[in-house]
Design a protein around this motif. Structure first.
Motif, PDB file in Angstrom:
ATOM      1  N   LEU A   1       0.826  -1.208   0.000  1.00  0.00           N
ATOM      2  CA  LEU A   1       0.000   0.000   0.000  1.00  0.00           C
ATOM      3  C   LEU A   1       0.862   1.261   0.000  1.00  0.00           C
ATOM      4  N   THR A   2       1.915   1.259   0.799  1.00  0.00           N
ATOM      5  CA  THR A   2       2.798   2.431   0.845  1.00  0.00           C
ATOM      6  C   THR A   2       3.608   2.554  -0.448  1.00  0.00           C
ATOM      7  N   ALA A   3       4.011   1.420  -1.012  1.00  0.00           N
ATOM      8  CA  ALA A   3       4.734   1.458  -2.286  1.00  0.00           C
ATOM      9  C   ALA A   3       3.838   2.010  -3.395  1.00  0.00           C
ATOM     10  N   GLY A   4       2.528   1.774  -3.281  1.00  0.00           N
ATOM     11  CA  GLY A   4       1.596   2.225  -4.301  1.00  0.00           C
ATOM     12  C   GLY A   4       1.212   3.683  -4.194  1.00  0.00           C
ATOM     13  N   GLY A   5       1.406   4.284  -3.012  1.00  0.00           N
ATOM     14  CA  GLY A   5       1.089   5.704  -2.922  1.00  0.00           C
ATOM     15  C   GLY A   5       0.497   6.206  -1.621  1.00  0.00           C
ATOM     16  N   TYR A   6      -0.016   5.324  -0.763  1.00  0.00           N
ATOM     17  CA  TYR A   6      -0.531   5.808   0.519  1.00  0.00           C
ATOM     18  C   TYR A   6       0.625   6.242   1.418  1.00  0.00           C
ATOM     19  N   PRO A   7       0.590   7.441   1.993  1.00  0.00           N
ATOM     20  CA  PRO A   7       1.610   7.820   2.975  1.00  0.00           C
ATOM     21  C   PRO A   7       1.545   6.908   4.201  1.00  0.00           C
ATOM     22  N   ALA A   8       2.667   6.754   4.881  1.00  0.00           N
ATOM     23  CA  ALA A   8       2.720   5.859   6.040  1.00  0.00           C
ATOM     24  C   ALA A   8       1.777   6.281   7.151  1.00  0.00           C
ATOM     25  N   ASP A   9       1.465   7.585   7.227  1.00  0.00           N
ATOM     26  CA  ASP A   9       0.585   8.068   8.289  1.00  0.00           C
ATOM     27  C   ASP A   9      -0.892   8.087   7.881  1.00  0.00           C
ATOM     28  N   THR A  10      -1.220   7.407   6.778  1.00  0.00           N
ATOM     29  CA  THR A  10      -2.613   7.323   6.345  1.00  0.00           C
ATOM     30  C   THR A  10      -3.456   6.617   7.409  1.00  0.00           C
ATOM     31  N   PRO A  11      -4.599   7.177   7.785  1.00  0.00           N
ATOM     32  CA  PRO A  11      -5.464   6.499   8.755  1.00  0.00           C
ATOM     33  C   PRO A  11      -5.882   5.117   8.254  1.00  0.00           C
TER      34      PRO A  11
END
Length: 252
Positions: free
Chosen positions: A175-185
Protein backbone atom coordinates in the motif's frame (compact mmCIF):
# COMPACT_ATOMS: atom_id res chain seq x y z
CA UNK A 1 -36.15 -24.02 -5.59
CA UNK A 2 -32.88 -22.75 -4.14
CA UNK A 3 -32.60 -19.46 -2.27
CA UNK A 4 -29.14 -17.91 -1.97
CA UNK A 5 -29.33 -15.67 1.09
CA UNK A 6 -26.90 -13.20 2.60
CA UNK A 7 -26.84 -13.84 6.34
CA UNK A 8 -25.31 -10.45 7.16
CA UNK A 9 -22.00 -9.70 8.90
CA UNK A 10 -22.60 -11.60 12.12
CA UNK A 11 -25.34 -10.27 14.39
CA UNK A 12 -28.34 -12.56 13.79
CA UNK A 13 -30.81 -9.67 13.63
CA UNK A 14 -28.94 -8.16 10.65
CA UNK A 15 -30.32 -10.73 8.23
CA UNK A 16 -33.01 -9.19 6.00
CA UNK A 17 -36.69 -9.76 6.69
CA UNK A 18 -36.97 -11.66 3.41
CA UNK A 19 -33.95 -13.79 4.23
CA UNK A 20 -35.32 -14.66 7.66
CA UNK A 21 -38.69 -15.65 6.19
CA UNK A 22 -37.15 -17.90 3.52
CA UNK A 23 -34.82 -19.45 6.09
CA UNK A 24 -37.81 -20.37 8.22
CA UNK A 25 -39.51 -22.08 5.27
CA UNK A 26 -36.54 -24.16 4.10
CA UNK A 27 -36.45 -27.96 4.09
CA UNK A 28 -32.65 -27.98 3.84
CA UNK A 29 -30.09 -25.32 4.76
CA UNK A 30 -26.48 -25.31 3.62
CA UNK A 31 -24.69 -22.62 5.63
CA UNK A 32 -21.20 -21.19 5.40
CA UNK A 33 -19.57 -22.75 8.44
CA UNK A 34 -17.99 -20.53 11.10
CA UNK A 35 -18.68 -17.39 9.03
CA UNK A 36 -22.43 -17.51 9.62
CA UNK A 37 -23.74 -16.99 13.13
CA UNK A 38 -25.20 -20.37 14.23
CA UNK A 39 -27.94 -18.49 16.08
CA UNK A 40 -29.57 -18.01 12.67
CA UNK A 41 -30.10 -21.75 12.40
CA UNK A 42 -32.61 -21.44 15.24
CA UNK A 43 -34.89 -19.77 12.69
CA UNK A 44 -35.30 -23.05 10.78
CA UNK A 45 -38.41 -25.17 11.09
CA UNK A 46 -38.60 -28.54 12.78
CA UNK A 47 -37.23 -31.27 10.56
CA UNK A 48 -35.08 -28.97 8.46
CA UNK A 49 -31.82 -30.64 7.49
CA UNK A 50 -28.69 -28.56 8.24
CA UNK A 51 -25.39 -28.87 6.37
CA UNK A 52 -22.12 -27.05 7.05
CA UNK A 53 -20.53 -26.15 3.72
CA UNK A 54 -17.12 -25.64 5.37
CA UNK A 55 -16.72 -29.42 5.28
CA UNK A 56 -18.22 -29.89 1.80
CA UNK A 57 -17.02 -29.75 -1.80
CA UNK A 58 -19.01 -28.11 -4.58
CA UNK A 59 -20.14 -31.54 -5.78
CA UNK A 60 -21.41 -32.37 -2.29
CA UNK A 61 -23.31 -29.06 -2.06
CA UNK A 62 -24.98 -29.72 -5.40
CA UNK A 63 -25.80 -33.29 -4.37
CA UNK A 64 -27.74 -32.03 -1.33
CA UNK A 65 -29.64 -29.58 -3.51
CA UNK A 66 -30.46 -32.27 -6.09
CA UNK A 67 -31.78 -34.55 -3.35
CA UNK A 68 -34.05 -31.80 -2.04
CA UNK A 69 -35.25 -30.95 -5.55
CA UNK A 70 -36.09 -34.59 -6.26
CA UNK A 71 -38.29 -34.56 -3.17
CA UNK A 72 -39.97 -31.28 -4.18
CA UNK A 73 -38.32 -29.43 -1.32
CA UNK A 74 -36.76 -25.98 -0.86
CA UNK A 75 -33.08 -25.36 -0.12
CA UNK A 76 -31.51 -22.27 1.43
CA UNK A 77 -27.85 -21.63 0.66
CA UNK A 78 -26.88 -19.32 3.53
CA UNK A 79 -23.80 -17.22 2.80
CA UNK A 80 -21.99 -14.76 5.03
CA UNK A 81 -22.49 -11.01 4.50
CA UNK A 82 -23.78 -10.45 0.98
CA UNK A 83 -23.35 -13.47 -1.29
CA UNK A 84 -22.22 -11.38 -4.27
CA UNK A 85 -18.92 -10.44 -2.58
CA UNK A 86 -16.40 -13.31 -2.36
CA UNK A 87 -19.32 -15.73 -2.05
CA UNK A 88 -18.40 -18.15 -4.87
CA UNK A 89 -22.04 -18.22 -5.93
CA UNK A 90 -21.51 -18.02 -9.70
CA UNK A 91 -20.06 -21.53 -9.88
CA UNK A 92 -23.03 -22.85 -7.93
CA UNK A 93 -25.50 -21.03 -10.15
CA UNK A 94 -23.85 -22.39 -13.29
CA UNK A 95 -24.23 -25.93 -11.98
CA UNK A 96 -27.89 -25.28 -11.13
CA UNK A 97 -28.48 -23.79 -14.59
CA UNK A 98 -27.05 -26.93 -16.17
CA UNK A 99 -29.39 -29.05 -14.06
CA UNK A 100 -32.45 -26.89 -14.75
CA UNK A 101 -32.87 -26.02 -11.07
CA UNK A 102 -34.44 -22.63 -10.29
CA UNK A 103 -32.86 -20.21 -7.82
CA UNK A 104 -32.97 -16.63 -6.63
CA UNK A 105 -30.75 -14.36 -4.52
CA UNK A 106 -31.62 -12.38 -1.40
CA UNK A 107 -28.96 -9.73 -0.74
CA UNK A 108 -27.40 -9.29 2.67
CA UNK A 109 -25.61 -6.70 4.78
CA UNK A 110 -21.95 -6.98 3.83
CA UNK A 111 -19.22 -7.02 6.47
CA UNK A 112 -17.85 -3.78 5.07
CA UNK A 113 -21.14 -2.09 5.97
CA UNK A 114 -21.11 -3.79 9.37
CA UNK A 115 -17.55 -2.59 10.00
CA UNK A 116 -18.42 0.98 9.06
CA UNK A 117 -21.41 0.92 11.39
CA UNK A 118 -19.27 -0.39 14.25
CA UNK A 119 -16.72 2.37 13.67
CA UNK A 120 -19.34 5.08 13.15
CA UNK A 121 -17.66 5.69 9.81
CA UNK A 122 -18.90 7.27 6.58
CA UNK A 123 -16.87 6.01 3.62
CA UNK A 124 -17.72 8.83 1.24
CA UNK A 125 -16.90 12.16 2.88
CA UNK A 126 -17.10 15.22 0.58
CA UNK A 127 -13.62 16.45 -0.50
CA UNK A 128 -11.98 13.50 1.35
CA UNK A 129 -13.11 10.46 -0.64
CA UNK A 130 -16.00 9.75 -2.96
CA UNK A 131 -14.93 6.25 -3.97
CA UNK A 132 -14.65 2.91 -2.18
CA UNK A 133 -12.36 0.21 -3.58
CA UNK A 134 -13.22 -3.32 -2.43
CA UNK A 135 -10.40 -5.78 -2.98
CA UNK A 136 -8.19 -8.42 -1.38
CA UNK A 137 -4.64 -9.64 -1.18
CA UNK A 138 -3.74 -12.55 -3.42
CA UNK A 139 -3.79 -15.91 -1.70
CA UNK A 140 -4.77 -19.27 -3.16
CA UNK A 141 -7.24 -17.31 -5.25
CA UNK A 142 -5.35 -15.26 -7.82
CA UNK A 143 -5.94 -11.55 -8.32
CA UNK A 144 -5.66 -10.15 -11.88
CA UNK A 145 -2.40 -8.23 -12.36
CA UNK A 146 -4.34 -5.14 -13.44
CA UNK A 147 -5.98 -5.13 -9.97
CA UNK A 148 -2.79 -5.04 -7.93
CA UNK A 149 -2.77 -3.45 -4.47
CA UNK A 150 -0.24 -0.93 -5.72
CA UNK A 151 -2.38 0.19 -8.65
CA UNK A 152 -5.40 0.78 -6.42
CA UNK A 153 -3.30 2.52 -3.77
CA UNK A 154 -2.26 5.12 -6.34
CA UNK A 155 -5.81 6.54 -6.18
CA UNK A 156 -5.64 7.06 -2.39
CA UNK A 157 -9.39 6.51 -2.27
CA UNK A 158 -11.02 4.62 0.59
CA UNK A 159 -9.93 0.99 0.31
CA UNK A 160 -11.63 -1.95 2.00
CA UNK A 161 -9.70 -5.21 2.06
CA UNK A 162 -11.31 -8.58 2.64
CA UNK A 163 -9.43 -11.83 3.25
CA UNK A 164 -6.13 -10.07 3.93
CA UNK A 165 -5.71 -9.87 7.71
CA UNK A 166 -3.21 -12.75 7.74
CA UNK A 167 -0.83 -10.82 5.48
CA UNK A 168 -0.80 -7.34 7.00
CA UNK A 169 2.97 -6.63 6.90
CA UNK A 170 3.08 -7.38 3.17
CA UNK A 171 -0.15 -5.47 2.62
CA UNK A 172 1.21 -2.36 4.35
CA UNK A 173 4.40 -2.54 2.30
CA UNK A 174 2.45 -2.74 -0.94
CA UNK A 175 0.00 0.00 0.00
CA UNK A 176 2.80 2.43 0.84
CA UNK A 177 4.73 1.46 -2.29
CA UNK A 178 1.60 2.22 -4.30
CA UNK A 179 1.09 5.70 -2.92
CA UNK A 180 -0.53 5.81 0.52
CA UNK A 181 1.61 7.82 2.97
CA UNK A 182 2.72 5.86 6.04
CA UNK A 183 0.58 8.07 8.29
CA UNK A 184 -2.61 7.32 6.35
CA UNK A 185 -5.46 6.50 8.76
CA UNK A 186 -6.32 2.81 8.84
CA UNK A 187 -8.64 0.52 10.76
CA UNK A 188 -9.14 -3.18 11.27
CA UNK A 189 -12.41 -4.69 12.48
CA UNK A 190 -12.42 -8.29 13.67
CA UNK A 191 -15.76 -10.13 13.40
CA UNK A 192 -17.82 -7.00 12.79
CA UNK A 193 -21.15 -6.99 14.70
CA UNK A 194 -20.37 -10.25 16.55
CA UNK A 195 -20.30 -10.17 20.40
CA UNK A 196 -16.50 -10.62 20.37
CA UNK A 197 -15.90 -7.85 17.82
CA UNK A 198 -12.61 -5.94 18.04
CA UNK A 199 -12.00 -2.50 16.52
CA UNK A 200 -8.64 -0.84 16.00
CA UNK A 201 -8.18 2.62 14.52
CA UNK A 202 -4.57 3.53 13.84
CA UNK A 203 -2.29 4.48 10.95
CA UNK A 204 -0.99 2.40 8.10
CA UNK A 205 2.54 2.26 9.54
CA UNK A 206 1.23 0.93 12.89
CA UNK A 207 -1.44 -1.41 11.53
CA UNK A 208 0.61 -4.64 11.63
CA UNK A 209 1.82 -4.01 15.18
CA UNK A 210 -1.64 -3.20 16.52
CA UNK A 211 -3.24 -6.22 14.84
CA UNK A 212 -0.51 -8.50 16.23
CA UNK A 213 -1.08 -7.14 19.73
CA UNK A 214 -4.74 -8.18 19.47
CA UNK A 215 -3.92 -11.53 17.85
CA UNK A 216 -5.94 -10.70 14.73
CA UNK A 217 -4.97 -12.94 11.81
CA UNK A 218 -8.31 -13.82 10.18
CA UNK A 219 -12.02 -12.95 9.98
CA UNK A 220 -11.25 -9.24 9.90
CA UNK A 221 -11.74 -6.35 7.52
CA UNK A 222 -9.09 -3.71 6.86
CA UNK A 223 -10.02 -0.14 5.92
CA UNK A 224 -7.44 2.33 4.63
CA UNK A 225 -7.75 5.97 3.60
CA UNK A 226 -8.21 9.49 4.89
CA UNK A 227 -11.93 8.84 5.39
CA UNK A 228 -11.04 6.62 8.37
CA UNK A 229 -10.12 9.77 10.35
CA UNK A 230 -13.63 11.17 9.75
CA UNK A 231 -12.31 14.73 9.66
CA UNK A 232 -11.33 17.47 7.23
CA UNK A 233 -14.46 17.12 5.10
CA UNK A 234 -16.82 19.73 3.67
CA UNK A 235 -20.50 19.70 4.58
CA UNK A 236 -22.78 17.93 2.14
CA UNK A 237 -24.71 20.04 -0.38
CA UNK A 238 -27.71 17.84 0.39
CA UNK A 239 -28.66 19.90 3.45
CA UNK A 240 -26.98 23.20 2.51
CA UNK A 241 -29.60 25.98 2.81
CA UNK A 242 -28.03 27.76 -0.15
CA UNK A 243 -28.34 24.73 -2.42
CA UNK A 244 -31.54 24.15 -4.41
CA UNK A 245 -32.94 20.66 -4.93
CA UNK A 246 -36.01 19.23 -6.64
CA UNK A 247 -37.77 19.31 -3.27
CA UNK A 248 -36.39 22.44 -1.61
CA UNK A 249 -35.58 25.90 -2.95
CA UNK A 250 -32.39 27.60 -1.82
CA UNK A 251 -32.68 29.94 1.13
CA UNK A 252 -30.95 33.30 0.88
Amino acid sequence: MVHFIGAGPGAPDLITVRGQKLLGEADAVIYAGSLVNPALLEETKEGCRIYNSATMTLDEVIAVIREAEAAGQTTVRLHTGDPSIYGAIREQMDRLDALGISYDVTPGVSAFFGAAASLGLEYTLPTVSQSVIITRMEGRTKVPARESIESFAAHQATMVLFLSSGMIPELVSRLTAGGYPADTPAAIVYRATWPDEKRIVTTLENLAEKAAEEGITKTALIIVGRAVAQSGYELSKLYDPGFSTEYRPAKQ
